[in-house]
Design a protein around this motif. Structure first.
Motif, PDB file in Angstrom:
ATOM      1  N   SER A   1     -45.417  47.770   4.029  1.00 44.30           N
ATOM      2  CA  SER A   1     -46.043  46.745   4.853  1.00 44.30           C
ATOM      3  C   SER A   1     -47.203  47.354   5.619  1.00 44.30           C
ATOM      4  O   SER A   1     -47.061  48.404   6.232  1.00 44.30           O
ATOM      5  CB  SER A   1     -45.032  46.158   5.842  1.00 44.30           C
ATOM      6  OG  SER A   1     -45.670  45.229   6.684  1.00 44.30           O
TER       7      SER A   1
ATOM      8  N   LEU B   1     -47.086  43.790  10.467  1.00 47.83           N
ATOM      9  CA  LEU B   1     -45.824  43.177  10.880  1.00 47.83           C
ATOM     10  C   LEU B   1     -45.971  42.718  12.324  1.00 47.83           C
ATOM     11  O   LEU B   1     -46.428  43.484  13.182  1.00 47.83           O
ATOM     12  CB  LEU B   1     -44.657  44.171  10.784  1.00 47.83           C
ATOM     13  CG  LEU B   1     -43.316  43.724  11.373  1.00 47.83           C
ATOM     14  CD1 LEU B   1     -42.744  42.523  10.621  1.00 47.83           C
ATOM     15  CD2 LEU B   1     -42.319  44.876  11.374  1.00 47.83           C
TER      16      LEU B   1
ATOM     17  N   LEU C   1     -45.216  39.087   8.063  1.00 48.55           N
ATOM     18  CA  LEU C   1     -44.953  40.314   7.314  1.00 48.55           C
ATOM     19  C   LEU C   1     -45.865  40.348   6.101  1.00 48.55           C
ATOM     20  O   LEU C   1     -45.906  39.402   5.318  1.00 48.55           O
ATOM     21  CB  LEU C   1     -43.495  40.382   6.860  1.00 48.55           C
ATOM     22  CG  LEU C   1     -43.100  41.554   5.955  1.00 48.55           C
ATOM     23  CD1 LEU C   1     -43.237  42.886   6.698  1.00 48.55           C
ATOM     24  CD2 LEU C   1     -41.679  41.385   5.447  1.00 48.55           C
TER      25      LEU C   1
ATOM     26  N   LEU D   1     -46.279  42.183   2.745  1.00 46.49           N
ATOM     27  CA  LEU D   1     -45.581  43.048   1.786  1.00 46.49           C
ATOM     28  C   LEU D   1     -46.552  43.574   0.741  1.00 46.49           C
ATOM     29  O   LEU D   1     -47.397  42.822   0.234  1.00 46.49           O
ATOM     30  CB  LEU D   1     -44.487  42.271   1.066  1.00 46.49           C
ATOM     31  CG  LEU D   1     -43.257  41.882   1.849  1.00 46.49           C
ATOM     32  CD1 LEU D   1     -42.362  40.983   1.005  1.00 46.49           C
ATOM     33  CD2 LEU D   1     -42.495  43.113   2.296  1.00 46.49           C
TER      34      LEU D   1
END
Length: 183
Positions: free
Chosen positions: A17, A20, A34, A36
């Motif tokens: 990540s 966040l 988030l 990813l």
């Protein structure tokens, strides 16, 4: 060497990540946003687990500190992008972002965040607000809660703010004008 990524583990799948935003309490994170990054299969599997709400992910940083990460409410994909053999998918918990009584605001510094919070409240209300009331609104009306934020310069400050109802906002604005707190 310190990398600009967090490691996200969830039921055996591993992703990274680069951003966040989360509410942090008792060593656990309640996710708001988030980003990813990983192989297409791992990002797809981890996204499905997060969407189901049944799996708790583990977030680790470069200092080998880790915490549980979960999401509540509905999750939506903000963006999915394939870059070579890697996928970047941004997930947002809509309860944090699109609530009529709360908003998540973030930016590179506190003045930018305060301005964004002011614009968010101004957009949500029928009460006319002056830009010079921005600091008063921040201090007296929206109860900012500092959130954990990780990422590049655009994610240095993040807050959860309350959006006051029109009746409350109107009465507090009129009172503040009468007392000279704001003009």
């Amino acid at each position: 060497m310190i990398t600009p990524y967090l490691i996200i583990n969830c039921v055996g799948f591993v992703c990274y990540s680069n951003a966040l935003i989360a509410r942090r309490s008792d060593g656990e994170y309640q996710g708001c946003l988030l980003s990813l990054i990983g192989s297409p299969s791992h990002v797809k599997a981890m996204s499905a687990l997060i969407y189901s709400g049944e799996a708790v992910c583990r977030v680790s940083d470069n200092n080998d500190e880790s915490a549980d990460l979960s999401f509540s409410g509905s999750i939506r994909t903000c963006r999915t992008r394939k870059i070579g053999e890697v996928v970047n998918k941004v997930l947002v918990a809509t309860g944090f972002i699109e609530s009529s009584i709360h908003a998540t605001v973030f930016g590179p510094d506190l003045p930018t965040v305060q301005e964004r919070a002011f614009r968010r409240v101004d957009k949500a209300t029928t009460i006319p607000l002056k830009p010079q009331w921005q600091e008063w609104l921040w201090e007296k009306m929206i109860s900012p809660e500092k959130l954990y934020s990780f990422g590049d310069e655009n994610f240095q400050e993040a807050y959860l703010v309350n959006i006051p109802c029109d009746e409350t906002l109107e009465s507090r604005v009129l009172e503040a004008i009468k007392t000279g707190e704001i003009q």
